[in-house]
Enzyme design. Structure first.
Site, PDB file in Angstrom:
ATOM      1  N   ASP A   1      34.678  38.683  47.258  1.00 45.30           N
ATOM      2  CA  ASP A   1      34.931  39.284  45.958  1.00 45.30           C
ATOM      3  C   ASP A   1      34.937  38.191  44.910  1.00 45.30           C
ATOM      4  O   ASP A   1      35.355  37.061  45.167  1.00 45.30           O
ATOM      5  CB  ASP A   1      36.231  40.104  45.944  1.00 45.30           C
ATOM      6  CG  ASP A   1      37.471  39.293  46.270  1.00 45.30           C
ATOM      7  OD1 ASP A   1      38.023  38.652  45.356  1.00 45.30           O
ATOM      8  OD2 ASP A   1      37.912  39.306  47.438  1.00 45.30           O
TER       9      ASP A   1
ATOM     10  N   ASP B   1      43.287  46.675  42.416  1.00 48.84           N
ATOM     11  CA  ASP B   1      43.967  45.442  42.822  1.00 48.84           C
ATOM     12  C   ASP B   1      45.366  45.474  42.227  1.00 48.84           C
ATOM     13  O   ASP B   1      45.541  45.349  41.014  1.00 48.84           O
ATOM     14  CB  ASP B   1      43.168  44.244  42.302  1.00 48.84           C
ATOM     15  CG  ASP B   1      43.857  42.902  42.544  1.00 48.84           C
ATOM     16  OD1 ASP B   1      44.957  42.877  43.125  1.00 48.84           O
ATOM     17  OD2 ASP B   1      43.279  41.872  42.148  1.00 48.84           O
TER      18      ASP B   1
ATOM     19  N   GLU C   1      49.224  43.801  42.728  1.00 49.05           N
ATOM     20  CA  GLU C   1      49.944  42.716  43.382  1.00 49.05           C
ATOM     21  C   GLU C   1      51.032  42.198  42.445  1.00 49.05           C
ATOM     22  O   GLU C   1      51.244  42.750  41.358  1.00 49.05           O
ATOM     23  CB  GLU C   1      48.968  41.601  43.755  1.00 49.05           C
ATOM     24  CG  GLU C   1      48.144  41.095  42.575  1.00 49.05           C
ATOM     25  CD  GLU C   1      47.067  40.105  42.969  1.00 49.05           C
ATOM     26  OE1 GLU C   1      47.385  38.898  42.985  1.00 49.05           O
ATOM     27  OE2 GLU C   1      45.922  40.533  43.262  1.00 49.05           O
TER      28      GLU C   1
END
Length: 251
Positions: A46, A135, A137
């Protein structure tokens, strides 16, 4: 993965700090690609604006089968290299998809989902496009607000809002990228997403993905390092090349 706005050196320290809490021992990371080759698992990577111009043909020659490209962050940021990275990866023959870096304290999930889809986070059942990915986090901007100031209930609500809007706009639920520690800490160990969301687990410096977030019994992608033979972060797909193509089609 991490925010494009964080300098690469600090980004490396952040990734190391996050993944250190997950590492429970095991063989050296260098053994992971060898093990994956023996098991036939497709390798991928990625990338984001940190990588800028990427030679995807060279990446494919080194074994890359797929790539996720960062498209957006929050509700305003767009990766200035996304268009070129996304197009070049497809022309190189990689199965590619787009991901969004969530900042749940900046705006509602629905708002960020719309920004994402408008700026590259789409999907088509052509067998060459991976589903959109979220994503989510630890907060890279405020260590004191690691969960962005949200309770577990509020966080799961934010993720559900994002997911519902992505599904409405694209026809696919997003893949969820996270760490086990973040998920169990910031969502209160929610099991609400495992049934209909593929898991992209991040765990570095380990020979296996280890314990998964609450609810999931299997992983779809595993990010096992933030550097290696491919540009950007290093990943594996949990299945055969044919299964990867079927996953991309939505089968």
């Amino acid at each position: 993965m991490a925010s494009d706005h964080i300098p690469s050196r600090r980004r490396s320290h952040l990734v190391a700090a996050l993944t250190a809490a997950l590492a429970l021992g095991g063989t050296a990371l260098a053994e992971a690609p060898a093990a994956s080759a023996a098991g036939g698992r497709p390798k991928g990577h990625d990338v984001s604006s940190h990588q800028k111009t990427v030679d995807f043909r060279r990446a494919k020659a080194r074994g890359a089968t797929f790539v996720y490209v960062k498209a957006t962050e929050s509700h305003t940021y767009r990766n200035p290299y996304f268009g070129r990275q996304y197009t070049d990866s497809r022309e190189a023959g990689l199965i590619r998809g787009a991901y969004h870096f969530a900042l749940p304290d900046r705006s509602p999930g629905r708002t960020q989902a719309r920004h994402f889809v408008r700026n590259g986070g789409g999907w088509t059942a052509d067998g060459r496009t991976l589903p959109p990915a979220l994503d989510i986090e630890y907060n890279p901007y405020d260590k004191k607000r690691k969960c962005y100031g949200l309770s577990g209930t509020a966080m799961t609500g934010w993720i559900r809002s994002f997911s519902d809007e992505v599904k409405r706009l694209t026809g696919r639920r997003p893949v969820i990228y996270t760490t086990t520690h973040w998920w169990n800490t910031c969502t209160g160990g929610s099991r609400a997403f495992a049934a209909d969301h593929a898991l992209w687990i991040a765990r570095h410096d380990a020979s296996a993905p280890g314990e998964l977030p609450a609810g999931w019994s299997a992983w779809t992608f595993w990010q096992y390092d933030n550097a290696g033979s491919l540009p950007g972060d290093q990943n594996l797909f949990n299945g055969s090349p044919d299964r990867l193509r079927r996953f991309a089609r939505g089968a």
